[in-house]
Design a protein around this motif. Sequence first.
Motif, short mmCIF file in Angstrom:
data_model
loop_
_atom_site.label_atom_id
_atom_site.label_comp_id
_atom_site.label_asym_id
_atom_site.label_seq_id
_atom_site.Cartn_x
_atom_site.Cartn_y
_atom_site.Cartn_z
N ILE A 14 -0.50 -20.92 -26.60
CA ILE A 14 -1.62 -20.44 -25.80
C ILE A 14 -1.05 -19.62 -24.65
CG2 ILE A 14 -3.63 -21.13 -24.42
CD1 ILE A 14 -3.31 -23.89 -26.07
N GLY A 15 -1.55 -18.41 -24.49
CA GLY A 15 -1.05 -17.53 -23.45
C GLY A 15 -2.17 -16.95 -22.61
N ALA A 16 -1.90 -16.79 -21.33
CA ALA A 16 -2.85 -16.15 -20.41
C ALA A 16 -2.22 -14.86 -19.91
CB ALA A 16 -3.17 -17.08 -19.25
N VAL A 17 -3.00 -13.80 -19.92
CA VAL A 17 -2.51 -12.48 -19.47
C VAL A 17 -3.18 -12.17 -18.15
CG1 VAL A 17 -2.40 -10.03 -20.03
CG2 VAL A 17 -2.23 -11.73 -21.85
N SER A 18 -2.35 -11.83 -17.16
CA SER A 18 -2.90 -11.46 -15.85
C SER A 18 -2.19 -10.22 -15.34
CB SER A 18 -2.75 -12.61 -14.85
OG SER A 18 -1.39 -12.83 -14.56
N SER A 19 -2.85 -9.56 -14.43
CA SER A 19 -2.29 -8.38 -13.78
C SER A 19 -1.61 -8.83 -12.49
CB SER A 19 -3.42 -7.39 -13.45
OG SER A 19 -2.97 -6.42 -12.56
N LYS A 20 -0.39 -8.35 -12.28
CA LYS A 20 0.33 -8.71 -11.05
C LYS A 20 -0.39 -8.18 -9.81
CE LYS A 20 4.92 -9.09 -13.03
NZ LYS A 20 6.29 -8.60 -13.04
N SER A 21 -1.00 -7.01 -9.93
CA SER A 21 -1.63 -6.40 -8.75
C SER A 21 -2.93 -7.11 -8.36
CB SER A 21 -1.90 -4.91 -8.99
OG SER A 21 -2.78 -4.74 -10.07
N THR A 22 -3.67 -7.64 -9.34
CA THR A 22 -4.93 -8.29 -9.01
C THR A 22 -4.86 -9.81 -9.10
OG1 THR A 22 -5.71 -8.18 -11.29
CG2 THR A 22 -6.29 -6.33 -9.84
N ASN A 23 -3.82 -10.31 -9.79
CA ASN A 23 -3.64 -11.75 -9.99
C ASN A 23 -4.84 -12.40 -10.69
OD1 ASN A 23 -1.75 -13.78 -9.85
ND2 ASN A 23 -2.53 -14.60 -7.93
N LEU A 24 -5.51 -11.65 -11.55
CA LEU A 24 -6.65 -12.13 -12.30
C LEU A 24 -6.29 -12.28 -13.77
CD1 LEU A 24 -9.43 -9.78 -10.88
CD2 LEU A 24 -9.12 -12.22 -10.37
N VAL A 25 -6.72 -13.37 -14.38
CA VAL A 25 -6.53 -13.55 -15.82
C VAL A 25 -7.65 -12.79 -16.53
CG1 VAL A 25 -6.54 -15.21 -17.72
CG2 VAL A 25 -5.41 -15.79 -15.57
N SER A 26 -7.25 -11.83 -17.36
CA SER A 26 -8.25 -11.02 -18.06
C SER A 26 -8.31 -11.36 -19.55
CB SER A 26 -7.94 -9.54 -17.89
OG SER A 26 -6.64 -9.25 -18.37
N LYS A 27 -7.27 -12.01 -20.07
CA LYS A 27 -7.24 -12.33 -21.49
C LYS A 27 -6.52 -13.65 -21.71
CE LYS A 27 -5.38 -10.67 -25.90
NZ LYS A 27 -4.55 -9.65 -26.55
N VAL A 28 -7.04 -14.43 -22.64
CA VAL A 28 -6.38 -15.64 -23.08
C VAL A 28 -6.27 -15.54 -24.60
CG1 VAL A 28 -6.53 -18.15 -23.30
CG2 VAL A 28 -7.23 -17.04 -21.16
N GLY A 29 -5.07 -15.80 -25.10
CA GLY A 29 -4.85 -15.74 -26.54
C GLY A 29 -4.31 -17.04 -27.08
N VAL A 30 -4.69 -17.34 -28.31
CA VAL A 30 -4.21 -18.54 -28.99
C VAL A 30 -3.63 -18.12 -30.33
CG1 VAL A 30 -4.81 -20.80 -29.93
CG2 VAL A 30 -6.04 -19.93 -27.92
N ILE A 31 -2.38 -18.47 -30.56
CA ILE A 31 -1.75 -18.25 -31.86
C ILE A 31 -1.68 -19.61 -32.54
CG2 ILE A 31 0.34 -17.56 -33.08
CD1 ILE A 31 0.87 -15.60 -30.78
N PHE A 32 -2.36 -19.71 -33.66
CA PHE A 32 -2.39 -20.96 -34.40
C PHE A 32 -1.11 -21.11 -35.21
CE2 PHE A 32 -6.65 -20.09 -33.13
CZ PHE A 32 -7.16 -21.35 -32.82
N PRO A 33 -0.81 -22.31 -35.67
CA PRO A 33 0.46 -22.53 -36.39
C PRO A 33 0.62 -21.57 -37.57
CG PRO A 33 -0.61 -24.62 -35.92
CD PRO A 33 -1.59 -23.55 -35.55
N LYS A 34 1.87 -21.13 -37.76
CA LYS A 34 2.15 -20.22 -38.87
C LYS A 34 1.88 -20.92 -40.19
CE LYS A 34 7.06 -21.19 -39.31
NZ LYS A 34 8.40 -20.65 -39.33
#
Length: 135
Positions: A14-34
């Motif tokens: 599970i990963g959260a993507v944020s912008s360093k300049s705004t410090n806001l999480v704009s996307k969360v991704g989930v990679i399920f087991p291969k």
Amino acid sequence: LFKGEFAAYKDCTIGAVSSKSTNLVSKVGVIFPKQETWSMLYDNYNQLKSMLTQKYGEPAENIEKFEGYSEPRDDNSRMHEVKMDRCKYISVWTTDKGQIELTISHGDYLDCFVMLSYWDKINTEKVGASAIDDL
């Protein structure tokens, strides 16, 4: 990045993507087991799609096809098509709060998995506005 359980699937990344300049999480991704077989991969995709449809209604966009010269006829050939980027299985739900995307994908080492992504509408717009300010 975190490892854990998500939607009753163990060993998800599970990963959260944020912008360093705004410090806001704009996307969360989930990679399920291969998965090693198409039938298991497709089963994961269908189970998650069914749960998302139950919660959010029918997807706004749904593409489920192989883009090779001919339709793969067995499990191994379907997995080969996934690894060669010729498998386009994607379902997209649009809500007031953002967008949800479910896909069949593969990684750098040709591991095949289902990926679920959530884009937050408000934070994505703020990150975009911050990027435009940088220009």
